[in-house]
Scaffold this motif. Structure first.
Motif, short mmCIF file in Angstrom:
data_model
loop_
_atom_site.label_atom_id
_atom_site.label_comp_id
_atom_site.label_asym_id
_atom_site.label_seq_id
_atom_site.Cartn_x
_atom_site.Cartn_y
_atom_site.Cartn_z
N SER A 123 56.86 23.29 156.99
CA SER A 123 56.83 23.41 158.44
C SER A 123 58.22 23.14 159.04
CB SER A 123 55.83 22.41 159.02
OG SER A 123 55.97 22.33 160.42
N GLY B 176 62.82 26.02 158.38
CA GLY B 176 62.48 27.38 158.80
C GLY B 176 63.65 27.99 159.54
N MET C 59 54.70 18.58 169.03
CA MET C 59 53.67 19.54 169.43
C MET C 59 52.42 19.50 168.54
SD MET C 59 53.94 21.89 166.94
CE MET C 59 52.92 23.21 167.56
N ALA D 216 52.09 19.77 165.19
CA ALA D 216 52.04 20.42 163.88
C ALA D 216 51.96 19.37 162.78
CB ALA D 216 53.26 21.31 163.68
N SER E 115 56.51 27.85 158.50
CA SER E 115 56.64 27.13 159.78
C SER E 115 55.67 27.73 160.81
CB SER E 115 58.06 27.25 160.34
OG SER E 115 59.00 26.72 159.43
N SER F 248 52.20 26.44 160.76
CA SER F 248 51.99 25.12 161.35
C SER F 248 52.04 25.18 162.87
CB SER F 248 53.02 24.12 160.81
OG SER F 248 54.29 24.38 161.35
N1 PHE Z 1 60.60 23.33 162.42
C1 PHE Z 1 60.50 24.75 162.43
C2 PHE Z 1 61.87 25.33 162.13
O1 PHE Z 1 62.84 24.64 162.07
C3 PHE Z 1 59.96 25.28 163.73
C4 PHE Z 1 58.77 24.55 164.23
C5 PHE Z 1 58.84 23.87 165.43
C6 PHE Z 1 57.60 24.51 163.49
C7 PHE Z 1 57.77 23.15 165.91
C8 PHE Z 1 56.51 23.80 163.94
C9 PHE Z 1 56.60 23.11 165.14
O2 PHE Z 1 62.01 26.50 161.98
#
Ligand code: PHE
Length: 451
Positions: A24, A27, A238, A240, A326, A329
């Motif tokens: 998650s 990404g 959020m 996740a 990601s 999630s």
């Molecule tokens: N963390 C993920 C990324 O860096 C993006 C993301 C943000 C995923 C918030 C889940 C919740 O790409």
């Protein structure tokens, strides 16, 4: 089984939580967003502030957020209701879950558009489009993509479809394999690129740009952007990570898990940045080019590497996989809630969330070309969703999580859940969550909003 379980199941293997949470976190935020934000915000000083936020706010908040999920054992919305009830506080805290599910939907919309670019680049790489081309032509290719609404929407649709397919089947199956195999491969590919960069003359210039701290180059919005990005990149604020925490077994040590994830995530971002700026400086490109940066630079490196067509194709497949783990999630909090509370079938819930995010994503895609003059608060639709979530919704979610864990929950419960054996480390963490993180977030956010 005496331990209370979430209705969505518990991870089958001990490592799965770490893998899923890393999937998650790592990404597009690391490979695409971090480098271009660093470029836009003048380099080293931005990187330093970002690192401070990761260590001082991001990692402590991540621990707090997982703790909430692991105790609540449900979707973020329902976990927060349960825990607010347990603490005899107001159901208003369920708002953390609602805000998060909505933020997930918004992020998923533009995230899927960008992930669509990565899928398109798999195709460009594999078809040898860049072979023997000049750096200028390679970086110019990106402009052709974003000016073509049809192509943007097609690749966005494809990416959204593969995301929905996995979420619909329950995240365990596809994810475990994907993350165990593909994440390590992504690390290896980044190391290959780092090796290539180290042979380039512009490598030292890249290191200087990334790590030489010059506060005079810090732009006005840089501090808020660094804060927002520290939440974005660690998937915080959020729900996740809270949703994944609900599937985590109780035997696992939280603190070391969180530090591991934070370190891996940061490492990927720093390596990606170093590679990208080596290419930027080596080819006279613009560090502040914005969201196009990764797509205009990395193909240049592959066009110069032996076996570049194959390596480049693999690389963009891995970026797509990282984006995909990601994206899953991002959808999970809303989907888990719909399954639990509305009794909806997982597939239907995933489809509804996917379709909603798809529509918003189409608006984001069109805002890059035919709708470019449509603005919301002085931003095009794409930037509006990005800034609304990264700079406002995620830090606000994180702030509320800290207030809840630091001030509302029963201290003995918090203490029991985090199971940090070392009393001083526990105290430091609790102090960060109770005071430092909420005050830090509040000051940065309100300063910017007022100013
Ligand atoms: N963390 C993920 C990324 O860096 C993006 C993301 C943000 C995923 C918030 C889940 C919740 O790409």
């Amino acid at each position: 089984m005496t331990e209370q379980q979430s209705i969505h199941g518990v991870w089958t293997k001990r490592w799965t939580f770490i893998l899923a949470a890393t999937g998650s976190a790592v990404g597009l935020g690391n490979i695409w967003k971090f480098p271009y934000m660093t470029g836009e915000n003048g380099g080293g000083a931005f990187v330093l502030i970002y690192l401070l936020f990761i260590a001082g706010i991001g990692i402590p908040v991540m621990l707090a957020e997982i703790l909430l999920g692991r105790r609540g054992r449900a979707s973020p919305i329902n976990s927060m209701h349960k825990l607010a009830d347990e603490a005899r506080s107001t159901p208003f805290w369920g708002g953390i879950g609602w805000l998060g599910a909505l933020a997930g939907l918004f992020i998923l919309s533009f995230y899927s558009v960008v992930a669509g670019w990565a899928v398109f680049y798999v195709y460009l790489m594999a078809s040898g489009t860049f072979t023997g081309q000049s750096a200028e032509m390679i970086s110019g290719e990106f402009g052709n993509l974003v000016s073509d609404p049809g192509r943007l929407v097609d690749w966005h649709t494809l990416f959204m479809a593969i995301t929905v397919a996995v979420v619909a089947n329950g995240i365990h199956k596809g994810l475990e394999m994907a993350v165990q195999l593909l994440m390590p491969l992504l690390f290896i590919m980044l190391l290959v690129l780092l090796g290539y960069s180290a042979t380039q003359e512009s490598f030292s210039q890249s290191l200087a740009f990334m790590f030489r701290v010059d506060f005079s180059r810090l732009s006005e919005t840089a501090i808020l952007s660094a804060l927002g990005h520290s939440f974005f990149t660690l998937s915080l604020g959020m729900g996740a990570i809270m949703a994944y925490g609900a599937y985590m077994s109780r035997q696992q040590n939280l603190a070391s898990t969180v530090v591991t994830i934070g370190l891996l995530d940061t490492l990927v971002a720093l390596v990606a940045g170093t590679v990208i700026f080596t290419i930027v400086f080596g080819n006279g490109l613009e560090p502040g080019a914005g969201p196009s940066l990764m797509f205009q630079t990395l193909p240049i490196a592959f066009s110069q590497l032996p076996g570049g067509v194959v390596l480049g194709t693999i690389f963009f497949v891995l970026v797509t996989a990282a984006a995909w783990s990601s994206a899953i999630s991002l959808a999970e909090p809303a989907v888990a809630w719909a399954v639990e509370t509305l009794g909806m079938n997982r597939g239907v819930a995933a489809l509804i969330v996917g379709v909603l995010a798809w529509f918003l994503g189409v608006a984001c895609a069109l805002s890059l070309n035919i709708w470019s003059d449509v603005t919301l608060f002085n931003n095009n639709i794409f930037d509006f969703f990005d800034k609304l979530t990264t700079n406002i919704m995620l830090p606000l979610g994180g702030l509320l999580i800290c207030l809840f864990v630091g001030w509302v929950m029963d201290r003995a419960i918090v203490r029991g859940e985090v199971d940090i054996d070392h009393p001083t480390i526990y105290r430091v963490w609790f102090f960060l969550v109770r005071f430092v993180s909420p005050v830090g977030v509040a000051v940065v956010m309100f300063n910017k909003l007022m100013g």
